[in-house]
Design a protein around this motif. Structure first.
Motif, PDB file in Angstrom:
ATOM      1  N   ARG A 124       0.407  31.203  26.114  1.00  0.00           N
ATOM      2  CA  ARG A 124       0.207  29.753  25.933  1.00  0.00           C
ATOM      3  C   ARG A 124       1.549  29.018  26.109  1.00  0.00           C
ATOM      4  O   ARG A 124       1.614  27.957  26.730  1.00  0.00           O
ATOM      5  N   ARG A 125       2.592  29.594  25.578  1.00  0.00           N
ATOM      6  CA  ARG A 125       3.918  28.967  25.678  1.00  0.00           C
ATOM      7  C   ARG A 125       4.347  28.834  27.144  1.00  0.00           C
ATOM      8  O   ARG A 125       4.789  27.768  27.586  1.00  0.00           O
ATOM      9  N   GLU A 126       4.183  29.920  27.898  1.00  0.00           N
ATOM     10  CA  GLU A 126       4.554  29.877  29.323  1.00  0.00           C
ATOM     11  C   GLU A 126       3.732  28.838  30.065  1.00  0.00           C
ATOM     12  O   GLU A 126       4.235  28.099  30.912  1.00  0.00           O
ATOM     13  N   LYS A 127       2.453  28.799  29.722  1.00  0.00           N
ATOM     14  CA  LYS A 127       1.557  27.847  30.389  1.00  0.00           C
ATOM     15  C   LYS A 127       2.024  26.407  30.154  1.00  0.00           C
ATOM     16  O   LYS A 127       2.060  25.583  31.071  1.00  0.00           O
ATOM     17  N   LEU A 128       2.401  26.130  28.905  1.00  0.00           N
ATOM     18  CA  LEU A 128       2.848  24.773  28.574  1.00  0.00           C
ATOM     19  C   LEU A 128       4.181  24.439  29.234  1.00  0.00           C
ATOM     20  O   LEU A 128       4.383  23.315  29.724  1.00  0.00           O
ATOM     21  N   ILE A 129       5.083  25.403  29.250  1.00  0.00           N
ATOM     22  CA  ILE A 129       6.398  25.159  29.882  1.00  0.00           C
ATOM     23  C   ILE A 129       6.201  24.832  31.357  1.00  0.00           C
ATOM     24  O   ILE A 129       6.808  23.907  31.911  1.00  0.00           O
ATOM     25  N   GLU A 130       5.289  25.569  31.968  1.00  0.00           N
ATOM     26  CA  GLU A 130       5.016  25.335  33.394  1.00  0.00           C
ATOM     27  C   GLU A 130       4.289  24.015  33.604  1.00  0.00           C
ATOM     28  O   GLU A 130       4.651  23.207  34.463  1.00  0.00           O
ATOM     29  N   LEU A 131       3.277  23.796  32.784  1.00  0.00           N
ATOM     30  CA  LEU A 131       2.484  22.568  32.894  1.00  0.00           C
ATOM     31  C   LEU A 131       3.361  21.324  32.759  1.00  0.00           C
ATOM     32  O   LEU A 131       3.229  20.357  33.517  1.00  0.00           O
ATOM     33  N   LEU A 132       4.280  21.367  31.811  1.00  0.00           N
ATOM     34  CA  LEU A 132       5.118  20.200  31.546  1.00  0.00           C
ATOM     35  C   LEU A 132       6.421  20.235  32.361  1.00  0.00           C
ATOM     36  O   LEU A 132       7.269  19.359  32.226  1.00  0.00           O
ATOM     37  N   ASP A 133       6.531  21.259  33.208  1.00  0.00           N
ATOM     38  CA  ASP A 133       7.675  21.388  34.108  1.00  0.00           C
ATOM     39  C   ASP A 133       8.995  21.249  33.336  1.00  0.00           C
ATOM     40  O   ASP A 133       9.864  20.425  33.674  1.00  0.00           O
ATOM     41  N   ILE A 134       9.112  22.035  32.293  1.00  0.00           N
ATOM     42  CA  ILE A 134      10.298  21.956  31.432  1.00  0.00           C
ATOM     43  C   ILE A 134      11.362  22.941  31.915  1.00  0.00           C
ATOM     44  O   ILE A 134      11.073  24.124  32.148  1.00  0.00           O
ATOM     45  N   ASP A 135      12.566  22.444  32.064  1.00  0.00           N
ATOM     46  CA  ASP A 135      13.711  23.303  32.361  1.00  0.00           C
ATOM     47  C   ASP A 135      14.282  23.743  31.013  1.00  0.00           C
ATOM     48  O   ASP A 135      14.749  22.904  30.225  1.00  0.00           O
ATOM     49  N   LEU A 136      14.246  25.023  30.746  1.00  0.00           N
ATOM     50  CA  LEU A 136      14.661  25.510  29.430  1.00  0.00           C
ATOM     51  C   LEU A 136      16.147  25.256  29.152  1.00  0.00           C
ATOM     52  O   LEU A 136      16.589  25.320  28.010  1.00  0.00           O
ATOM     53  N   GLN A 137      16.912  24.957  30.191  1.00  0.00           N
ATOM     54  CA  GLN A 137      18.350  24.697  29.985  1.00  0.00           C
ATOM     55  C   GLN A 137      18.646  23.238  29.610  1.00  0.00           C
ATOM     56  O   GLN A 137      19.787  22.888  29.327  1.00  0.00           O
ATOM     57  N   TRP A 138      17.630  22.387  29.646  1.00  0.00           N
ATOM     58  CA  TRP A 138      17.864  20.978  29.269  1.00  0.00           C
ATOM     59  C   TRP A 138      18.540  20.913  27.904  1.00  0.00           C
ATOM     60  O   TRP A 138      18.128  21.612  26.961  1.00  0.00           O
ATOM     61  N   ARG A 139      19.581  20.045  27.794  1.00  0.00           N
ATOM     62  CA  ARG A 139      20.176  19.765  26.487  1.00  0.00           C
ATOM     63  C   ARG A 139      19.514  18.495  25.972  1.00  0.00           C
ATOM     64  O   ARG A 139      19.470  17.480  26.685  1.00  0.00           O
ATOM     65  N   HIS A 141      20.217  16.125  24.021  1.00  0.00           N
ATOM     66  CA  HIS A 141      20.918  14.843  23.910  1.00  0.00           C
ATOM     67  C   HIS A 141      21.300  14.278  25.276  1.00  0.00           C
ATOM     68  O   HIS A 141      21.864  13.187  25.372  1.00  0.00           O
ATOM     69  N   LYS A 142      20.984  15.020  26.342  1.00  0.00           N
ATOM     70  CA  LYS A 142      21.356  14.530  27.672  1.00  0.00           C
ATOM     71  C   LYS A 142      20.164  14.326  28.601  1.00  0.00           C
ATOM     72  O   LYS A 142      20.352  14.098  29.781  1.00  0.00           O
ATOM     73  N   VAL A 143      18.966  14.479  28.077  1.00  0.00           N
ATOM     74  CA  VAL A 143      17.793  14.378  28.947  1.00  0.00           C
ATOM     75  C   VAL A 143      17.262  12.946  28.989  1.00  0.00           C
ATOM     76  O   VAL A 143      17.624  12.106  28.158  1.00  0.00           O
ATOM     77  N   SER A 144      16.386  12.698  29.953  1.00  0.00           N
ATOM     78  CA  SER A 144      15.754  11.376  30.049  1.00  0.00           C
ATOM     79  C   SER A 144      14.648  11.270  28.997  1.00  0.00           C
ATOM     80  O   SER A 144      14.242  12.269  28.396  1.00  0.00           O
ATOM     81  N   ASP A 145      14.162  10.051  28.803  1.00  0.00           N
ATOM     82  CA  ASP A 145      13.081   9.855  27.822  1.00  0.00           C
ATOM     83  C   ASP A 145      11.862  10.711  28.164  1.00  0.00           C
ATOM     84  O   ASP A 145      11.244  11.325  27.298  1.00  0.00           O
ATOM     85  N   GLY A 146      11.536  10.726  29.464  1.00  0.00           N
ATOM     86  CA  GLY A 146      10.356  11.486  29.890  1.00  0.00           C
ATOM     87  C   GLY A 146      10.547  12.975  29.680  1.00  0.00           C
ATOM     88  O   GLY A 146       9.618  13.691  29.276  1.00  0.00           O
ATOM     89  N   GLN A 147      11.763  13.462  29.958  1.00  0.00           N
ATOM     90  CA  GLN A 147      12.033  14.899  29.764  1.00  0.00           C
ATOM     91  C   GLN A 147      11.977  15.261  28.276  1.00  0.00           C
ATOM     92  O   GLN A 147      11.422  16.282  27.890  1.00  0.00           O
ATOM     93  N   ARG A 148      12.534  14.398  27.462  1.00  0.00           N
ATOM     94  CA  ARG A 148      12.497  14.653  26.015  1.00  0.00           C
ATOM     95  C   ARG A 148      11.057  14.632  25.519  1.00  0.00           C
ATOM     96  O   ARG A 148      10.627  15.428  24.704  1.00  0.00           O
ATOM     97  N   ARG A 149      10.290  13.723  26.063  1.00  0.00           N
ATOM     98  CA  ARG A 149       8.885  13.617  25.669  1.00  0.00           C
ATOM     99  C   ARG A 149       8.141  14.899  26.036  1.00  0.00           C
ATOM    100  O   ARG A 149       7.296  15.385  25.303  1.00  0.00           O
ATOM    101  N   ARG A 150       8.471  15.470  27.195  1.00  0.00           N
ATOM    102  CA  ARG A 150       7.794  16.711  27.607  1.00  0.00           C
ATOM    103  C   ARG A 150       8.048  17.821  26.592  1.00  0.00           C
ATOM    104  O   ARG A 150       7.148  18.587  26.262  1.00  0.00           O
ATOM    105  N   VAL A 151       9.294  17.891  26.135  1.00  0.00           N
ATOM    106  CA  VAL A 151       9.620  18.939  25.149  1.00  0.00           C
ATOM    107  C   VAL A 151       8.881  18.667  23.838  1.00  0.00           C
ATOM    108  O   VAL A 151       8.328  19.570  23.202  1.00  0.00           O
ATOM    109  N   GLN A 152       8.841  17.402  23.444  1.00  0.00           N
ATOM    110  CA  GLN A 152       8.128  17.050  22.216  1.00  0.00           C
ATOM    111  C   GLN A 152       6.651  17.448  22.324  1.00  0.00           C
ATOM    112  O   GLN A 152       6.079  18.037  21.403  1.00  0.00           O
TER     113      GLN A 152
END
Ligand SMILES: Nc1ncnc2c1ncn2[C@@H]1O[C@H](COP(=O)(O)OP(=O)(O)OP(=O)(O)O)[C@@H](O)[C@H]1O
Length: 391
Positions: A124-139, A141-152
């Motif tokens: 399930r975790r892999e599926k969500l990471i892929e679905l939300l196109d999350i780069d696991l290296q994102w920091r 405090h340096k991501v965009s609002d949309g990227q932060r929202r994806r992680v949330q």
């Protein structure tokens, strides 16, 4: 939306923010498993507040008033801890599903946050990471609002929820992410019978996604129907224009009346002569703590009979003027135990407040209570009926 087995059931809910007129007054809602219910309404109509109440973030009434998955949204903390009840709201620092309070803007990597949640199905975790196109290296405090929202969103969805409450969470997402996420939600409802309540002002693509629609105006549920039963949608497939027409035709309704103090106060009176008459006692004192603004109109309400416009709060322990003021600020009549001295008689401010309030029935325990939290933590307090009127 009524059904025999409900995922969400709200019965006769009353709610007011402190020192404000009631936002919800005798509010009822019934949502069946597998529903994808859109929650619509104008700014300030109460969508966020309702979702927070359903998420157990506000205490409202007794255990039966707001039920999620047959448990009390506020009292059954296991609902959230297990991940069965998930809430995704706008704030970055709120509780995210069962992952607790997540500092989404600290210097953490997305990987650290996502893999820091224990007990997760890796598929399930892999599926969500892929679905939300999350780069696991994102920091974070340096991501965009949309990227932060994806992680949330990813964090909030890691546990396979049974009920998901969404407060405008797709607002920062690009169209591809939004469409993919909506498809994922649909799958979760269709395949697992999960229930989703989604408050939004963005209706793109939701005509075919939602199964139900709940429309609130100034805290009042104006419509709650299957989407296929909304008459206006039979002649127009455009949800946006239908909701727009509802909002445009909203007339400014008179604000709900604040609970007024009685015009007459009684100096000394036996209970029988008091403007407030005692009915039967509730078994749990948290039924009547601030936030619960139910009118006490008869014995069926549990506490009062007679012509009373005041909130009644029963407490077993008082001594803290802060608690007492909180109680009194909500226009309350205080009903206390009979094994102590008169209600906070040593506190002049409280005495003044009591004068304004009118009638105090009974006495309160001398036991000192540090703050309201002490009362909330003690769930099983039962009061004995007062024996005389103090005042
Ligand atoms: N913490 C608070 N304290 C006092 N009043 C509040 C609080 N939060 C919301 N309100 C009030 O409650 C009412 C409903 O607010 P709520 O946020 O639930 O509306 P909403 O329908 O979600 O609005 P929007 O579409 O703008 O998000 C508003 O009048 C608002 O001012």
């Amino acid at each position: 939306m009524a059904s025999n087995s409900s995922s969400i059931k709200v019965c006769g809910m009353q709610f007011a923010y402190e020192a404000q007129t009631p936002l919800f007054y005798d509010f009822n809602l019934d949502i069946s498993p597998g529903s994808r219910c859109l929650l619509v309404g104008a700014n300030g109509s109460g969508k966020t507040t309702l979702l927070k109440i359903l998420a157990g973030k506000h205490m409202v009434g007794g255990r039966d008033v707001v039920q999620v998955l047959s448990g009390s949204a506020f009292h059954d903390t296991q609902l959230v801890c297990s991940g069965d009840l998930a809430y995704l709201g706008g704030s970055w620092s709120k509780t995210v599903g069962s992952a607790g309070e997540i500092p989404l803007q600290g210097d953490f990597s997305a990987e650290h946050m996502i893999f820091g949640v224990e007990g997760i199905d890796p598929v399930r975790r892999e599926k969500l990471i892929e679905l939300l196109d999350i780069d696991l290296q994102w920091r974070m405090h340096k991501v965009s609002d949309g990227q932060r929202r994806r992680v949330q969103i990813c964090l909030g969805l890691l546990h396979p929820f049974q009920v998901l409450l969404l407060d405008e969470v797709t607002v920062d997402l690009d169209v591809v992410a939004r469409v993919d996420l909506l498809d994922f939600f649909k799958e979760e409802c269709d395949q697992r019978g999960a229930t989703i309540v989604y408050a939004t002002h963005i209706f793109d693509g939701l005509e075919t996604w939602a199964t139900h629609l709940a429309y609130i105006q100034d805290g009042e549920l104006k419509r709650a129907k299957k989407l296929t039963e909304v008459d206006e949608l039979k002649s127009s497939t455009n949800l946006l224009s239908v909701v727009e027409s509802w909002l445009r035709s909203e007339t400014k309704t008179e604000k709900k009346k604040p609970i007024k103090p009685p015009t007459q106060t009684q100096k000394t009176s036996p209970i029988a002569d008091s403007p407030v008459k005692l009915g039967k006692f509730r078994q749990r004192r948290e039924d009547n703590l601030p936030g619960d603004v139910r009118p006490k109109t008869g014995p069926s309400e549990g506490v009062l009979q007679g012509n009373c416009e005041k909130e009644v709060i029963r407490i077993d322990a008082c001594g803290s003027s802060a608690v007492t003021r909180k109680v009194l600020d909500a226009n309350t009549v205080v009903v206390g135990q009979d094994n102590g001295g008169p209600m906070c008689s040593r506190d002049s401010r409280v005495k003044t407040d009591l004068d304004g309030v009118g009638v105090v029935i009974g006495k309160v325990s001398q036991k000192v209570c540090k703050n309201l939290g002490d009362i909330l933590a003690n769930e099983e307090v039962i009061l004995s009926p007062p024996r005389k009127v103090v005042r």
